[in-house]
Design a protein around this motif. Structure first.
Motif, PDB file in Angstrom:
ATOM      1  N   LEU A 889       0.820  -1.207   0.000  1.00 59.38           N
ATOM      2  CA  LEU A 889       0.000   0.000   0.000  1.00 59.38           C
ATOM      3  C   LEU A 889       0.859   1.264   0.000  1.00 59.38           C
ATOM      4  N   THR A 890       1.969   1.226   0.727  1.00 55.19           N
ATOM      5  CA  THR A 890       2.879   2.371   0.737  1.00 55.19           C
ATOM      6  C   THR A 890       3.455   2.630  -0.648  1.00 55.19           C
ATOM      7  N   ILE A 891       3.865   1.552  -1.328  1.00 55.58           N
ATOM      8  CA  ILE A 891       4.420   1.694  -2.679  1.00 55.58           C
ATOM      9  C   ILE A 891       3.371   2.246  -3.630  1.00 55.58           C
ATOM     10  N   ILE A 892       2.124   1.732  -3.524  1.00 57.34           N
ATOM     11  CA  ILE A 892       1.040   2.217  -4.390  1.00 57.34           C
ATOM     12  C   ILE A 892       0.808   3.709  -4.154  1.00 57.34           C
ATOM     13  N   SER A 893       0.817   4.109  -2.891  1.00 60.79           N
ATOM     14  CA  SER A 893       0.564   5.519  -2.572  1.00 60.79           C
ATOM     15  C   SER A 893       1.635   6.423  -3.176  1.00 60.79           C
ATOM     16  N   TYR A 894       2.892   6.036  -3.048  1.00 64.02           N
ATOM     17  CA  TYR A 894       3.966   6.875  -3.576  1.00 64.02           C
ATOM     18  C   TYR A 894       3.940   6.918  -5.106  1.00 64.02           C
ATOM     19  N   LEU A 895       3.693   5.766  -5.738  1.00 65.81           N
ATOM     20  CA  LEU A 895       3.634   5.766  -7.199  1.00 65.81           C
ATOM     21  C   LEU A 895       2.449   6.581  -7.699  1.00 65.81           C
ATOM     22  N   GLY A 896       1.285   6.412  -7.065  1.00 64.38           N
ATOM     23  CA  GLY A 896       0.104   7.151  -7.483  1.00 64.38           C
ATOM     24  C   GLY A 896       0.262   8.646  -7.294  1.00 64.38           C
ATOM     25  N   CYS A 897       0.831   9.058  -6.146  1.00 64.27           N
ATOM     26  CA  CYS A 897       1.038  10.489  -5.909  1.00 64.27           C
ATOM     27  C   CYS A 897       2.035  11.073  -6.897  1.00 64.27           C
ATOM     28  N   GLY A 898       3.064  10.319  -7.226  1.00 60.54           N
ATOM     29  CA  GLY A 898       4.017  10.802  -8.223  1.00 60.54           C
ATOM     30  C   GLY A 898       3.378  10.986  -9.581  1.00 60.54           C
ATOM     31  N   LEU A 899       2.548  10.009 -10.000  1.00 59.32           N
ATOM     32  CA  LEU A 899       1.867  10.111 -11.291  1.00 59.32           C
ATOM     33  C   LEU A 899       0.878  11.272 -11.287  1.00 59.32           C
ATOM     34  N   SER A 900       0.153  11.411 -10.204  1.00 61.20           N
ATOM     35  CA  SER A 900      -0.807  12.515 -10.119  1.00 61.20           C
ATOM     36  C   SER A 900      -0.106  13.867 -10.168  1.00 61.20           C
ATOM     37  N   SER A 901       1.045  13.973  -9.517  1.00 62.36           N
ATOM     38  CA  SER A 901       1.782  15.245  -9.531  1.00 62.36           C
ATOM     39  C   SER A 901       2.148  15.643 -10.946  1.00 62.36           C
ATOM     40  N   ILE A 902       2.563  14.671 -11.738  1.00 62.12           N
ATOM     41  CA  ILE A 902       2.955  14.968 -13.123  1.00 62.12           C
ATOM     42  C   ILE A 902       1.767  15.503 -13.914  1.00 62.12           C
ATOM     43  N   PHE A 903       0.604  14.812 -13.843  1.00 62.57           N
ATOM     44  CA  PHE A 903      -0.533  15.198 -14.672  1.00 62.57           C
ATOM     45  C   PHE A 903      -1.261  16.413 -14.117  1.00 62.57           C
ATOM     46  N   LEU A 904      -1.187  16.633 -12.810  1.00 64.91           N
ATOM     47  CA  LEU A 904      -1.701  17.897 -12.284  1.00 64.91           C
ATOM     48  C   LEU A 904      -0.875  19.058 -12.798  1.00 64.91           C
ATOM     49  N   GLY A 905       0.413  18.848 -12.893  1.00 59.96           N
ATOM     50  CA  GLY A 905       1.272  19.881 -13.465  1.00 59.96           C
ATOM     51  C   GLY A 905       0.927  20.154 -14.915  1.00 59.96           C
ATOM     52  N   VAL A 906       0.653  19.089 -15.690  1.00 54.54           N
ATOM     53  CA  VAL A 906       0.248  19.268 -17.088  1.00 54.54           C
ATOM     54  C   VAL A 906      -1.066  20.042 -17.171  1.00 54.54           C
ATOM     55  N   THR A 907      -2.009  19.699 -16.294  1.00 56.90           N
ATOM     56  CA  THR A 907      -3.298  20.390 -16.279  1.00 56.90           C
ATOM     57  C   THR A 907      -3.113  21.871 -15.994  1.00 56.90           C
ATOM     58  N   LEU A 908      -2.300  22.200 -14.985  1.00 58.53           N
ATOM     59  CA  LEU A 908      -2.075  23.598 -14.644  1.00 58.53           C
ATOM     60  C   LEU A 908      -1.403  24.348 -15.787  1.00 58.53           C
ATOM     61  N   VAL A 909      -0.402  23.736 -16.394  1.00 61.49           N
ATOM     62  CA  VAL A 909       0.294  24.399 -17.506  1.00 61.49           C
ATOM     63  C   VAL A 909      -0.667  24.653 -18.658  1.00 61.49           C
ATOM     64  N   THR A 910      -1.547  23.677 -18.949  1.00 59.22           N
ATOM     65  CA  THR A 910      -2.502  23.822 -20.054  1.00 59.22           C
ATOM     66  C   THR A 910      -3.437  25.005 -19.815  1.00 59.22           C
ATOM     67  N   TYR A 911      -4.032  25.064 -18.633  1.00 57.98           N
ATOM     68  CA  TYR A 911      -5.011  26.119 -18.363  1.00 57.98           C
ATOM     69  C   TYR A 911      -4.357  27.493 -18.186  1.00 57.98           C
ATOM     70  N   LEU A 912      -3.135  27.495 -17.677  1.00 60.53           N
ATOM     71  CA  LEU A 912      -2.470  28.780 -17.495  1.00 60.53           C
ATOM     72  C   LEU A 912      -1.857  29.298 -18.790  1.00 60.53           C
ATOM     73  N   ALA A 913      -1.470  28.384 -19.671  1.00 59.65           N
ATOM     74  CA  ALA A 913      -0.833  28.797 -20.928  1.00 59.65           C
ATOM     75  C   ALA A 913      -1.846  29.291 -21.958  1.00 59.65           C
ATOM     76  N   PHE A 914      -3.047  28.683 -22.000  1.00 57.98           N
ATOM     77  CA  PHE A 914      -4.055  29.028 -23.004  1.00 57.98           C
ATOM     78  C   PHE A 914      -5.127  29.882 -22.334  1.00 57.98           C
ATOM     79  N   GLU A 915      -5.099  31.177 -22.628  1.00 57.68           N
ATOM     80  CA  GLU A 915      -5.980  32.127 -21.936  1.00 57.68           C
ATOM     81  C   GLU A 915      -7.450  31.815 -22.161  1.00 57.68           C
TER      82      GLU A 915
END
Length: 1214
Positions: A889-915
């Protein structure tokens, strides 16, 4: 005369073994052959020495190369030293470069840069990082040693070993070209010097030896010339002359004088030549130079085999009458000792000056030819105790000078009995001349402000004292007493204490003036005292390399013994004057040239443990038993038996006890099966504590996973005792604490044991014995076997015992507090307080006499009526989540949080870059939610790393930030739900000023206010799970910075989350009902049925954080599956938000295609779509319909819930 020679030789070998005689003969022939052959190896007509001089290599270019007459032979071992001084900073510089003729790559060389050295050997380069930069304008000495036996290239910088590098070569190529301070190559037979890497500075004392020197030898032989390449004009061919440098002072005592002499006398027999030369030296140098050996050869082409009368015929000289004087020339080699020691250059100049004067005594005239005199400092005198055998064949040479048969007289310090004093120097004394030592404290006065005061003062001391045969030792600055205060020791070659003390005082109080400054000791602030350091005693030392019986040695001297296994090499050990105690102390021996006699643990059976060698035995075991060593049962048994012998033979000093505990710690971390050795290891640790001698009332020893605390009890003031471990992380030394009172509930302890006052009833009643209590802490669970598969040790092990006393049946219980290794989530799981019973077969856990007083999910408090080793057992048969599941469960949590961090960053860049994507309110709310979740995931991923620093302030900050992002994430999930409710349910056209700004105040402000209030009330609410003061709901055995107070956790975290989730669930239901109604009101809508509805539900579930409700229903048989589902869904929440609210949105896809694609992938209706969006923006800014509603442009896309194939909710919220 031959018989006299044999008598001197016999006296030098009291044992008279024939094999020693053979060895001596071979050694003497080797010496004579080297002496004879040396002109053919490295020769030259001039004997001018370069000692005390430097090669100046700064521009204009001045190149130094090895003389063509000096040939470096093939070498199977070597040592090279060179001293350089950089004057100008360059990116790279060359110390020396030796190449085979016709080869491009360097055979042997040294190149340096600012932070790195490059060593060349056998055309292979080795990079070595410098530990500190090499300062400009200072001398630095570099030494390389290598042998084909060890296959190790060792690099020394300023007498300290910097690196040890493996090599593959078997011998150094001979007859090469060597340049100093510059690299070179041969082009058409012409030397070409490479530019760009020259040494912009000075070089001196380049020397090469034909053997591998040890570390101590390199230090001790810093004033000895090389036997392959020496620092003399005969070995070098420079473009410019060396420059004298008064700072290059090096004092030595042993010298070899090689010269051609002419003797004019009446015909003499062979033995008389040696007597003439010895008399010549005695009268010329008097008592300060003593002769230790003389070799004479004629200039004839044959060796002198003669017995006296045929001497003249063998040298092919004209026979003369007995009354006629004749002059003959001889090659003469004399070994002398200069006392007291003096600078090498001064000795060379003085010897040459005196020997060139004509000596006339009793009709004999002796004179040395000035151009032939060569004075070389040497390591030691030849170990020759008898003349060469007349039957032995000399080495075959093109020219073989003849050698006279001469008696070899012993050195001054030799214990040889001289049978013929007239023949062998009757003035020699057996008295050993010892140095005297002094401790000096002074405050120096410097007329200018200096930065590196220590270097300046030390250099001043050397300049003043070294010329007077004094050496500065163990120099230290003492700025607490004075700005330029210092203390040091002085070694003086004088036995007159008062005169030496006065001389030191006079030298140091006299002003030393240079162009830059003036320095002297303040007359009223200098204290000189004579010290008697004694000597290093005889020491029988057992090592991995054999047994060595080191003889009594004077301070600042070195003892040398033959290696036990490879007797051709030497082991050395220095006796040094200790800078703290002013006593002579042995240093660690240099056994680098010796081979091991103990190669593995099984060889320890051959070693007997005594009180004198116990320390060496422990060092040997420590070298063999490293961390993680794979030990067999027999090897482990041998190690424990030897350690037990060490503890049994004598009391154990603290240092030795610490080494034993370190070995036990390594055993605990080894791969061996320890279950059958538990009793042995525990008893060994007890014995260490019982037999250890220490000063003071308490002493502790810590090692990775092990701690030992010893306390000497004052029986008249005993108020109880508490021992504990305040923090501990795997494979690190525990942090322990002790309280000299009885603490019933120790706070913030990983493990603790409290002894009550009634323990004093067991103290010895007589005053001769002082009670001693020892505490122990063990981390290693592999040491203690579990009683069954269902009962497992779930705590660290802590123990208490009293030396030589069995404590049991106490009226007031001992309190043991132990933190659980794994959180007990099921309160119905049986928890048992136990102790280790040595009487069971191999030892085992027993619960009699102990009871569980209290327990929760994180710690257990036990009450016991005796002293021993205590622990807590857990019945894992009823555990809801196993240890393996927790790790997964610990490994799943760390892998999932890492993956989510990447795609949350993509989401933020998309919405902030395109007015155009962030024009409406749902998109702005989504940006804030993504930012909060991204912060939550990143802090979670880094939390344990920050906690591992052990900094309280850092951990409190991280925990507060983690808490803030948790609250902010749920706050924005709630605001998402509130916005949906306003948009779909409470639809009205009312203008709300600063709508998003108000949401931001709520979304970020409320969490910030909560965090500030908590910090203002009690900042200790936050901390690490391993340093909190109480056991609380979120603590486990791994470091994690989080809320550590139970009340604060449930009020500020659990209740907040539960409130938001209840609101979101309500809105979720209302929104779904409203969506269904909208679909029902549009029968012509293009719906996709069940799949479309599932998309809507999934999108809302992750957007509103409804998956966080799962832990509230994870009980009973579904606990483990729900926890897996909870870890997967919540750790991937950010990833699913990207999928539903970024990847699957039409307008996001269109913006990606417009801005990121070209050609046919670029949408054709870009202009029309752009105009429609512009209109939507204007509508969105309408002052009449600025509050979102189904009639406004901002929420017009809601109607697409039933019309679009994409999720309707994705249109609402982004």
């Amino acid at each position: 005369m031959v018989n006299h020679s044999q008598k001197c030789a016999t006296g030098s070998d009291p044992h008279g073994q024939s094999w020693k005689m053979d060895s001596v003969r071979v050694h003497l022939f080797t010496i004579v052959w080297i002496w004879i052959a040396s002109p053919h190896i490295c020769s030259g007509s001039s004997n001018s020495s370069f000692w005390g001089k430097k090669a100046t290599l700064v521009r204009p270019p001045c190149h130094w190369q090895l003389s063509n007459q000096c040939v470096v032979p093939e070498l199977e071992e070597l040592s090279v030293c060179v001293t350089i001084q950089r004057e100008i900073h360059t990116s790279e510089w060359t110390a020396f470069d030796y190449k085979q003729r016709g080869q491009i790559k360097t055979e042997l060389g040294l190149v340096g840069s600012e932070r790195q050295l490059t060593v060349w050997l056998f055309k292979v380069e080795h990079k070595v990082n410098l530990t500190e930069s090499l300062t400009l304008h200072h001398w630095h000495t570099f030494c390389l040693t290598w042998s084909a036996k060890s296959k190790q290239l060792r690099l020394y910088v300023n007498a300290s070993r910097l690196a040890e590098l493996p090599t593959d070569g078997s011998r150094l190529a001979g007859n090469g070209m060597l340049t100093l301070g510059v690299s070179h190559s041969m082009l058409g037979g012409v030397m070409d010097y490479e530019t760009g890497k020259e040494l912009m500075g000075n070089a001196t004392l380049f020397r090469m030896w034909g053997r591998e020197l040890g570390e101590d030898e390199l230090t001790d032989l810093r004033c000895v010339d090389g036997d392959v390449v020496s620092w003399t004009k005969r070995h070098w061919d420079p473009d410019c002359q060396p420059v004298p440098d008064s700072s290059l002072i090096c004092e030595w005592t042993k010298y070899k004088i090689d010269m051609n002499v002419s003797i004019k006398s009446k015909p003499v027999v062979t033995g008389m030549l040696k007597a003439i030369v010895q008399k010549w030296f005695e009268d010329t140098f008097h008592s300060n130079v003593s002769v230790h050996g003389i070799f004479i050869s004629s200039t004839s082409s044959r060796w002198l085999q003669g017995t006296g009368d045929d001497f003249g015929e063998q040298v092919k000289e004209r026979r003369v009458s007995s009354n006629e004087r004749t002059e003959k020339r001889y090659a003469c080699l004399v070994y002398v000792e200069v006392m007291p020691k003096a600078d090498v250059l001064a000795v060379q100049e003085e010897v040459q000056k005196r020997l060139t004067l004509q000596y006339d005594h009793g009709g004999v005239v002796v004179k040395a030819h000035p151009a032939s005199i060569n004075v070389i400092s040497i390591e030691a005198f030849p170990n020759v105790t008898e003349r060469p055998s007349s039957t032995a064949d000399p080495p075959t040479l093109s020219t073989s000078p003849t050698t006279a048969e001469l008696p070899i007289c012993p050195s001054v310090s030799s214990s040889v009995t001289i049978e013929n004093p007239d023949e062998c120097n009757p003035d020699y004394s057996d008295e050993f001349r010892q140095d005297t030592f002094y401790r000096v404290h002074l405050n120096a006065s410097i007329n200018v402000t200096v930065i590196k005061s220590a270097d300046i003062i030390k250099n001043w001391l050397n300049v003043k004292l070294n010329p007077q045969s004094m050496t500065v030792l163990n120099f230290e600055m003492n700025p607490d007493l004075h700005k330029y205060g210092c203390t040091f020791q002085v070694q003086a070659n004088s036995l007159n204490i008062s005169e030496t003390t006065h001389l030191i005082y006079s030298l140091l109080t006299e002003a030393y003036i240079t162009d830059a400054m003036s320095i002297q000791a303040l007359p009223g602030h200098i204290n000189i005292s004579h010290i008697a350091p004694g000597s290093c005693p005889d020491h029988l030392q057992q090592t991995l390399y054999g047994l060595y019986d080191w003889p009594r040695t004077e301070p600042e001297d070195r003892a040398t013994l033959l290696c036990e296994k490879n007797s051709r090499d030497q082991a050395t050990r220095s006796c040094k004057l200790d800078g703290m105690t002013d006593k002579a102390m042995w240093k660690r021996p240099d056994l680098s040239l010796c081979k091991r006699t103990v190669d593995d643990i099984t060889d320890l059976d051959k070693v007997n443990v005594t009180a004198n060698n116990s320390g060496e035995i422990v060092d040997m075991i420590g070298s063999l038993v490293g961390n993680g060593t794979d030990l067999s049962d027999s090897q482990l048994d041998t190690v424990l038996d030897k350690l037990d012998d060490v503890v049994s033979v004598s009391p154990v000093p603290p240092g030795l006890a610490g080494n034993i505990v370190e070995i036990i710690s390594n055993v605990l971390h080894s791969k061996a099966d320890l279950a059958s050795f538990t009793n042995k290891i525990l008893r060994l640790t007890d014995s260490v504590g019982d037999t250890m001698n220490f000063d003071g009332e308490a002493h502790n020893i810590t090692a990775p996973s092990l701690a030992l605390q010893l306390v000497t009890i004052n029986s008249n003031h005993f108020q109880g005792l508490t021992f504990g471990v305040s923090s501990f992380t795997n494979n690190n030394s525990p942090e322990i604490f002790m309280n000299k009172t009885f603490v019933e509930k120790p706070q913030g302890a990983v493990a603790a044991i409290s002894l009550p006052v009634v323990l004093e009833n067991f103290f010895p009643r007589n005053n001769t014995a002082t009670p001693r209590i020892q505490f122990q802490f063990y981390d290693s669970a592999v040491l203690f076997k579990n009683p069954s598969d269902t009962m497992k040790l779930n705590s660290y092990v802590v123990s208490a015992s009293m030396t030589n006393v069995n404590v049991s049946n106490l009226q007031q219980p001992i309190i043991i507090t132990l933190r659980h290794l794994n959180r007990v989530q099921n309160q119905d799981q049986p928890i048992l307080c136990v102790y280790w019973d040595f009487t069971k077969n191999g030892g085992g856990w027993e619960s009699q006499g102990c009871k569980t007083e209290s327990t929760d999910g994180f710690q257990t408090t036990c009450h016991c009526d005796h002293l021993t080793h205590f622990g807590v057992l857990l019945d894992v048969s009823k555990a809801e989540i196993s240890t393996e599941d927790e790790e997964i469960l610990t490994i799943i949590s760390y892998l999932g949080c890492g993956l989510s961090s990447i795609f949350l960053g993509v989401t933020l860049v998309t919405y902030l870059a395109f007015e155009k994507l962030r024009q409406d309110y749902p998109s702005k709310i989504l940006i804030n939610l993504s930012l909060a979740l991204l912060g939550l995931n990143l802090v979670f991923l880094l939390n344990s790393w920050f906690a591992s620093f052990g900094s309280r302030g850092v951990c409190v900050s991280v925990a507060a930030i983690q808490h803030f992002f948790v609250l902010a994430s749920f706050m924005w999930m709630g605001l998402e739900a509130l916005h949906m409710y306003f948009a779909l349910v409470k639809v009205f056209n009312t203008y709300v000023p600063s709508y998003i700004l108000k949401f931001c105040v709520l979304g970020w402000g409320i969490p910030a206010v909560i965090i500030i209030l908590i910090l203002a009330i009690d900042r200790d609410v936050y901390g690490s799970s391993l340093d909190g003061e109480t056991q609380d709901p979120l603590k486990d055995s791994s470091p994690f910075c989080w809320v550590q107070n139970e009340t604060a956790f449930y009020v500020s975290v659990m209740s907040f989350i539960l409130l938001v989730l209840l609101c979101n669930i309500t809105v979720f239901g209302v929104v779904l009902v409203q969506i269904r109604r909208m679909q029902a009101n549009k029968p012509t809508s293009n719906t996709s049925g069940l799949l479309h509805d599932l998309r809507v539900v999934a999108s809302l579930t992750f957007l509103l954080g409804l998956t966080w409700i799962l832990p509230f229903f994870s009980w009973g048989p579904v606990h483990t599956p729900f926890m897996y589902l909870f870890s997967i869904l919540n750790s991937l929440q950010g990833f699913f938000i990207f999928i539903f609210h970024c990847l699957m949105k039409e307008n996001v896809q269109k913006q990606w295609r417009i801005h990121l694609c070209c050609g046919p992938l670029r949408p054709g209706d870009y202009s029309e779509w752009s105009r429609s969006m512009t209109g939507a923006v204007r509508g969105g800014h309408s002052r009449l319909v600025h509050f979102p509603s189904v009639k406004s442009e901002d929420t017009s896309s809601i109607r697409k819930i039933s019309d679009s194939s994409t999720s309707g909710v994705s249109q609402i919220n982004a």
